[in-house]
Design an enzyme around this catalytic site. Structure first.
Site, PDB file in Angstrom:
ATOM      1  N   HIS A 197       7.835  -2.858   7.169  1.00 22.51           N
ATOM      2  CA  HIS A 197       6.209  -3.765   7.623  1.00 22.51           C
ATOM      3  C   HIS A 197       6.915  -3.937   8.762  1.00 22.51           C
ATOM      4  O   HIS A 197       5.849  -5.375   9.368  1.00 22.51           O
ATOM      5  CB  HIS A 197       6.204  -4.568   5.893  1.00 22.51           C
ATOM      6  CG  HIS A 197       5.396  -4.045   4.874  1.00 22.51           C
ATOM      7  ND1 HIS A 197       6.501  -4.271   3.765  1.00 22.51           N
ATOM      8  CD2 HIS A 197       4.851  -3.204   4.690  1.00 22.51           C
ATOM      9  CE1 HIS A 197       5.732  -3.671   2.459  1.00 22.51           C
ATOM     10  NE2 HIS A 197       4.340  -2.776   3.092  1.00 22.51           N
ATOM     11  N   ASP A 257      -0.706  -0.197   5.263  1.00 25.31           N
ATOM     12  CA  ASP A 257       0.185  -0.241   4.214  1.00 25.31           C
ATOM     13  C   ASP A 257      -0.810  -0.760   2.730  1.00 25.31           C
ATOM     14  O   ASP A 257      -1.008   0.172   1.732  1.00 25.31           O
ATOM     15  CB  ASP A 257       1.131  -1.426   3.734  1.00 25.31           C
ATOM     16  CG  ASP A 257       2.342  -0.582   2.467  1.00 25.31           C
ATOM     17  OD1 ASP A 257       1.779  -0.396   2.318  1.00 25.31           O
ATOM     18  OD2 ASP A 257       2.576  -1.254   2.311  1.00 25.31           O
ATOM     19  N   CYS A 311       4.442  -9.676  -2.550  1.00 20.04           N
ATOM     20  CA  CYS A 311       3.618 -11.324  -2.667  1.00 20.04           C
ATOM     21  C   CYS A 311       3.071 -12.062  -3.237  1.00 20.04           C
ATOM     22  O   CYS A 311       2.282 -11.420  -3.846  1.00 20.04           O
ATOM     23  CB  CYS A 311       3.145 -11.547  -0.777  1.00 20.04           C
ATOM     24  SG  CYS A 311       4.324 -10.994   0.460  1.00 20.04           S
ATOM     25  N   TYR A 366      15.633  -3.329   2.780  1.00 20.78           N
ATOM     26  CA  TYR A 366      14.450  -3.346   2.991  1.00 20.78           C
ATOM     27  C   TYR A 366      14.142  -2.995   4.479  1.00 20.78           C
ATOM     28  O   TYR A 366      15.121  -3.810   4.527  1.00 20.78           O
ATOM     29  CB  TYR A 366      14.157  -4.714   2.097  1.00 20.78           C
ATOM     30  CG  TYR A 366      12.520  -4.958   3.102  1.00 20.78           C
ATOM     31  CD1 TYR A 366      11.445  -3.897   3.016  1.00 20.78           C
ATOM     32  CD2 TYR A 366      12.249  -5.959   3.023  1.00 20.78           C
ATOM     33  CE1 TYR A 366      10.282  -4.404   2.907  1.00 20.78           C
ATOM     34  CE2 TYR A 366      10.712  -6.359   3.406  1.00 20.78           C
ATOM     35  CZ  TYR A 366      10.054  -5.557   3.523  1.00 20.78           C
ATOM     36  OH  TYR A 366       8.241  -6.001   3.781  1.00 20.78           O
TER      37      TYR A 366
END
Ligand code: ADP
Ligand code: SF4
Length: 700
Positions: A172, A265, A30, A169
């Site tokens: 997360h 992460d 991000c 994806y």
């Protein structure tokens, strides 16, 4: 000249139908820019390509309006009108010969759809994972077919936008595909729930759909979280994650593997060191023949070579290291290892995204300013003639200002009162867990030392008269700030008179060693609400005290939520036996007792207190500035043209803010003097009509 040991890092790697020129892979991360600031986003990513990253990815790209995580600024591919913004990025990346990758995402129960007001979608009818009072509905078969269709459409749009690698994806704990995989989110009883094969079904289908849609010319990558660090409650690398990768082994063109959730992460250096993911990702290459990329906050080329040689990774993933130094690959290629600006693992970058603004970086003040201010991290030019500059104070602001001015070719003198460089980073990096923060000082000192146009003086506390005697036209005061000892801060806006007679230490005192040798009841009062109070609590515990942590906030270090550390900090203090007293301010002190007041009711309670460490706010060390201002009439005769307070001396803040202020000063005059362009969305003002967004069964 490149060291031959690192040649392996510059080998091309084939990823399905495309080939990356080297092994440096900027994984999706991000930026806080995304669809809202597309030119800034494109310039930021393009710079990574210029700096040598062979693959440059977007952050997550929402594929549909039912995956709306407003106010976060992610990428978007809701419809065709989102293509031009992303095209800016692919063009910027291709211009430097790198591959552009896009991380398609549907956020499932992670999206509250605050903007679109559409009902969130999930495998089962559950509450969303934010605090929003919103529930997701269970997807029916039509929804599942629609979702597959949206993913296909987004993949095709991504290809039209020029992407070379398209992600599927599941990571997360933020994506629908992962929600379907996980038992705790997927309580379905049809063919998409229950058994492992059933929970994997949608993932398998979407992977096949994506390959069919774009796989002829785009590589199809999978990003999978291989462990959630939840033990049997979550996905484990040695159980289900292994089964998933074994089941799909060679179906994607690339495996991008990491930990989940984001706080696992992207752990900070306070809690985890370089390569902490290795134990979880090591198995992946043993069960697939496809290339594997993984992260570990790697900044050392030796670690990178080891990972490749050991057959652990094929591509070295970097998010934070690529932010701190977009030119990391190029510097390795050119044998300039000493120039690498190493990430310090502080997650200030993450805080930008979490507060929905373009990210900032402690080490790299040009981050997010590539387009907005036109700052290039490696190019610093001089507009006018060579000037003489005096910088007073050798902390992050002073050192950054000095190095920028010196690179622009100016004559620079830096005077530091102490016998060591680095100011607050030197002090703070000695606190538990913060050692890597010293890189802020070390990189800048490395850049300054040996430059013929720089003079560095330690042990040189300057006063106004000294500065007038020097007669240097441009003076920057980077004299820092000092912690208050009077309790004033957010909760107590005025100084607390009763603290005058209390045994108060400030963080400066503790960093100076004032707690050493004192044992007893230490109370930390935290109204700063970030990291400082909690690290001082660790110091107090290590020195054998009984420690209480009092804060007007509801939790320890609430701002650290933005750096993904809050839960870890609170857990650590609890594990150390610190008594946590939330929601209380200070009300009095007497006879070894600290009186506390509940922030809601005012109800009193008492705590034994031999030492109070007050962590509330700081005052700028602007005495020198005031003294010079008082002698403004003497400036012209002395040859002074300009005196500028920068960094904490101007307004105390984060280290990142001090570095930024120093950088802006070095570029000429400070942040206000550097032009600021406003990035606007590539809005479709010219087009008429609204988006024809389709959802649910209507999409079929
Ligand atoms: P910042 O974060 O703004 O760089 P720091 O507190 O880290 O601020 O650094 C300020 C530095 O300035 C400290 O190292 C301090 O010793 C130094 N300093 C403060 N006053 C003077 C002075 N009068 N002369 C020289 N150095 C000073
Ligand atoms: Fe690294 Fe901190 Fe910069 Fe993020 S802000 S890239 S963690 S130095």
């Amino acid at each position: 000249m490149r060291d031959a040991r690192y040649d392996v890092l510059f080998e091309p790697v084939r990823i399905g139908p495309v080939t990356t020129r080297n092994r440096f892979y900027q994984v999706p991360h991000c930026t806080g820019m995304g669809h809202r600031y597309p030119r800034s986003e494109a310039a930021h990513r393009g710079l990574k390509a210029e700096g040598g990253w062979g693959v440059v990815c977007t952050q997550e790209a929402e594929i549909h309006a039912t995956s709306d995580i407003t106010p976060a600024n992610e990428a978007r591919l809701w419809d065709d009108k989102d293509i031009p913004a992303l095209q800016l990025m692919t063009e910027a990346v291709h211009a430097h010969g790198s591959l552009a990758a896009i991380q398609l995402a549907h956020n499932g129960l992670h999206a509250s759809n605050r903007y679109t007001r559409l009902t969130p979608l999930a495998p089962s009818a559950v509450v969303v994972d934010s605090d929003d009072p919103v529930q997701a509905r269970a997807m029916d078969k039509a929804d599942i077919r629609a979702f597959r269709q949206w993913h296909v459409q987004a993949a095709k749009r991504a290809k039209r936008a020029g992407f070379d690698i398209v992600y599927v994806y599941a990571g997360h704990d933020m994506t629908l595909l992962q929600h379907f995989l996980l038992e705790r989110h997927n309580q379905r009883s049809d063919e998409y729930g229950g058994s492992f094969e059933n929970r994997l079904r949608l993932f398998r289908e979407v992977l096949a759909d994506t390959r069919e849609a774009v796989g002829d010319s785009c590589a199809v990558a999978v990003r999978l979280a291989v462990d959630e660090l939840l033990g049997a409650e979550g996905l484990r690398h040695d159980v289900e994650a292994r089964d998933i990768i074994t089941a799909l082994a060679d179906e994607p063109d690339l495996w991008d593997v990491n930990l989940s959730d984001w706080s696992n992460d992207s752990q900070t250096s306070r809690f985890a060191k370089e390569g902490y993911q290795e134990d979880y990702t090591r198995f992946v290459k043993r069960v697939t023949r496809k290339p594997v990329v993984g992260v570990g906050r790697y900044t050392s080329p030796d670690s990178m070579v080891r990972l490749v040689r050991q057959g652990h990774l094929d591509l070295i993933g970097g998010a934070r290291p690529s932010i701190a130094d977009p030119f990391l690959p190029k510097k390795i290629a050119e044998g300039r290892l000493e120039d690498i600006r190493e990430c310090i693992g502080c997650n200030i970058c993450v805080s930008g995204d979490n507060t929905c603004v373009p990210m900032r970086c402690t080490q790299n003040p040009t981050t997010s300013e590539e387009w907005r201010r036109g700052w290039h991290p490696e190019v610093i030019t001089r507009a006018g003639p060579v000037e003489q500059h005096l910088i007073v104070g050798g902390g992050p602001a002073g050192l950054e200002a000095a190095h920028v001015l010196a690179k622009a070719g100016h004559e620079v003198i830096v005077a530091e009162a102490r016998r060591a460089w680095g100011g607050r980073v030197s002090l703070e990096s000695r606190l538990p867990g913060l050692a890597e923060w010293a890189r802020v000082r070390d990189w800048r000192m490395g850049q300054l030392q040996g430059l013929a146009n720089v003079q560095l003086y330690l042990d040189s506390p300057l006063e106004a008269a000294d500065i007038l005697d020097y007669g240097i036209a441009h003076v920057a005061l980077a004299t820092g700030a000092s912690w208050r000892r009077d309790g004033a801060g957010r909760m107590h806006r005025k100084p607390l008179g009763f603290l005058a007679d209390a045994p108060v230490l400030t963080p400066d005192d503790v960093m100076g060693g004032a707690l050493a040798g004192r044992t007893g009841d230490v109370v930390i009062f935290d109204d700063d609400r970030f990291y400082m109070a909690s690290v001082l609590a660790e110091v107090a515990v290590a020195q054998g005290n009984r420690v209480s942590f009092v804060t007007p906030a509801a939790v320890v270090a609430p701002w650290a939520d933005h750096t993904l550390e809050q839960a870890r900090i609170q857990r650590r203090l609890m594990a150390l036996g610190v008594t946590i007293v939330p929601l209380h301010g200070l009300a009095g002190y007497g006879a070894g007792q600290l009186e506390l007041a509940c922030v809601y009711s005012g109800a009193r309670r008492f705590l034994a207190c031999d030492t109070l460490v007050s962590v509330t706010a700081r005052r700028p060390n602007d005495g020198l500035f005031q003294a010079l201002a008082a002698r403004a009439g003497d400036w012209a005769d002395a040859g002074l043209a300009r005196v500028t307070p920068i960094g904490d001396c101007h307004a105390p803040g984060l280290i990142a803010a001090a570095v930024y202020a120093g950088h802006a000063y070095g570029r000429g005059g400070g942040a206000e003097a550097n032009p600021l362009r406003e990035d606007r969305m590539l809005a479709d003002e010219a087009q008429t009509g609204g988006s024809a967004l389709v959802f649910g069964a209507n999409a079929l």
